[in-house]
Each structure stands twice: as structure tokens, then as C-alpha cells.
Design an enzyme around this catalytic site. Structure first.
Site, PDB file in Angstrom:
ATOM      1  N   GLN A   1      -4.359  -3.345  -6.410  1.00 29.10           N
ATOM      2  CA  GLN A   1      -3.649  -2.810  -5.254  1.00 29.10           C
ATOM      3  C   GLN A   1      -3.176  -1.379  -5.531  1.00 29.10           C
ATOM      4  O   GLN A   1      -2.097  -1.150  -6.057  1.00 29.10           O
ATOM      5  CB  GLN A   1      -2.459  -3.693  -4.882  1.00 29.10           C
ATOM      6  CG  GLN A   1      -1.860  -3.267  -3.570  1.00 29.10           C
ATOM      7  CD  GLN A   1      -0.881  -4.284  -3.019  1.00 29.10           C
ATOM      8  OE1 GLN A   1      -0.618  -5.313  -3.605  1.00 29.10           O
ATOM      9  NE2 GLN A   1      -0.334  -3.976  -1.871  1.00 29.10           N
ATOM     10  N   PHE A   2      -4.009  -0.424  -5.136  1.00 32.26           N
ATOM     11  CA  PHE A   2      -3.699   0.985  -5.369  1.00 32.26           C
ATOM     12  C   PHE A   2      -2.454   1.449  -4.622  1.00 32.26           C
ATOM     13  O   PHE A   2      -1.803   2.415  -5.002  1.00 32.26           O
ATOM     14  CB  PHE A   2      -4.890   1.883  -5.019  1.00 32.26           C
ATOM     15  CG  PHE A   2      -5.128   2.061  -3.546  1.00 32.26           C
ATOM     16  CD1 PHE A   2      -4.595   3.146  -2.877  1.00 32.26           C
ATOM     17  CD2 PHE A   2      -5.892   1.138  -2.838  1.00 32.26           C
ATOM     18  CE1 PHE A   2      -4.816   3.320  -1.517  1.00 32.26           C
ATOM     19  CE2 PHE A   2      -6.119   1.302  -1.487  1.00 32.26           C
ATOM     20  CZ  PHE A   2      -5.578   2.393  -0.820  1.00 32.26           C
ATOM     21  N   THR A   3      -2.070   0.738  -3.567  1.00 30.16           N
ATOM     22  CA  THR A   3      -0.923   1.165  -2.764  1.00 30.16           C
ATOM     23  C   THR A   3       0.402   1.060  -3.515  1.00 30.16           C
ATOM     24  O   THR A   3       1.416   1.579  -3.041  1.00 30.16           O
ATOM     25  CB  THR A   3      -0.841   0.379  -1.443  1.00 30.16           C
ATOM     26  OG1 THR A   3      -0.706  -1.011  -1.743  1.00 30.16           O
ATOM     27  CG2 THR A   3      -2.071   0.616  -0.583  1.00 30.16           C
TER      28      THR A   3
END
Length: 150
Positions: free
Chosen positions: A78-80
Site C-alpha cells: 500500500q503505497f498510500t
């Protein structure tokens, strides 16, 4: 590297309307990777998470680890987690590692976690649009950042 740990009674990941992973008691992990992250970050986080005492004993005190309760895990990239919201209303993800850096570290994270846990874990699919369902137990939600170890 940042990891959001969710202690769950159940969790699942759906990709293209199909179940990719499903589990009962254990941990759902959201993993965010930055450009400076390394294998050392992966190793430290995996050891820390697997041995973290966040499951209840007979007195409901958090004295047991994932290993102690023979729990399962699902790991989702999850890059966010590296969103910067300092300016404007649109988050910036400039701190998140590019796929050519992040994907190998994500796969290393899964491999290292399985090695330390002693069993296979469920996963998301790197870069895919996923639907994640979970029933948070507690609720227990913990944020770990590998920068905190330095």
C-alpha cells in the site's frame, strides 16, 4: 518502510471480484515502501511484527504473539501510506518507492515473514486494484515505521 498492523478476527482480499486471500484470526498488514528502504528494514519489521505481543491471554492481557496463537497473516502492498498532505488537497506520493524498487522489497517482505512465521501467508497483488475486507479485533491497529529503529 511503514506497516499498518491490524489484528483481525477475519480478513480477505479480492482482486477482479475473485478471492485472492482469506484468513481467520491473525494480522492484516499494509506495507508501504520508500526509496531508501532496504532488506534490513524488511528483516527488522518482520521479526518485530511476528514477535509483537498483541493477542490476548486468558485474562485478556496482550501477552501473546502471532506465533504464540498460531495466527495467520495477509500482506498487502500500500503505497498510500507515504502520502504527504502538507500542500493542497491532493496527496503527494513522492516518498513512495517506484515499482521497480518497491515490488522486489514487497516480495522480500512476504518471503521473510513466511520464513520467520513458519508458514505461508496470504497476499494482495502488487499494483492491483484490491478490495480488502476485515473485522478488526479489539480494535487493535498499530503503525510501525522502520525509521524508528535507527
Amino acid at each position: 518502510m511503514k506497516v499498518v498492523i491490524q489484528r483481525v478476527s477475519e480478513a480477505s482480499v479480492h482482486i477482479h471480484q475473485e478471492i485472492n486471500a482469506v484468513m481467520q484470526q491473525g494480522l492484516l498488514l499494509f506495507v508501504g515502501i520508500e526509496n531508501e528502504d532496504s532488506k534490513e528494514d524488511v528483516e527488522w519489521l518482520c521479526r518485530k511484527i511476528i514477535n509483537m505481543r498483541i493477542f490476548g491471554d486468558e485474562n485478556a492481557a496482550m501477552n501473546f504473539s502471532l506465533k504464540d496463537v498460531d495466527g495467520d497473516a495477509i500482506i498487502v502492498s500500500q503505497f498510500t501510506l507515504h502520502a504527504s498532505t502538507k500542500k493542497g488537497n491532493r496527496p503527494s506520493f513522492i516518498q513512495a518507492a517506484k515499482p521497480e524498487i518497491a515490488q522486489p522489497l514487497y516480495l522480500d517482505f512476504i518471503s521473510e515473514f513466511e520464513k520467520n512465521l513458519g508458514k505461508t501467508v496470504g497476499t494482495g497483488e502488487f499494483g492491483a486494484d484490491m478490495k480488502v475486507e476485515l473485522l478488526n479485533d479489539g480494535p487493535v491497529t498499530i503503525l510501525l515505521d522502520s525509521k524508528d529503529r535507527r
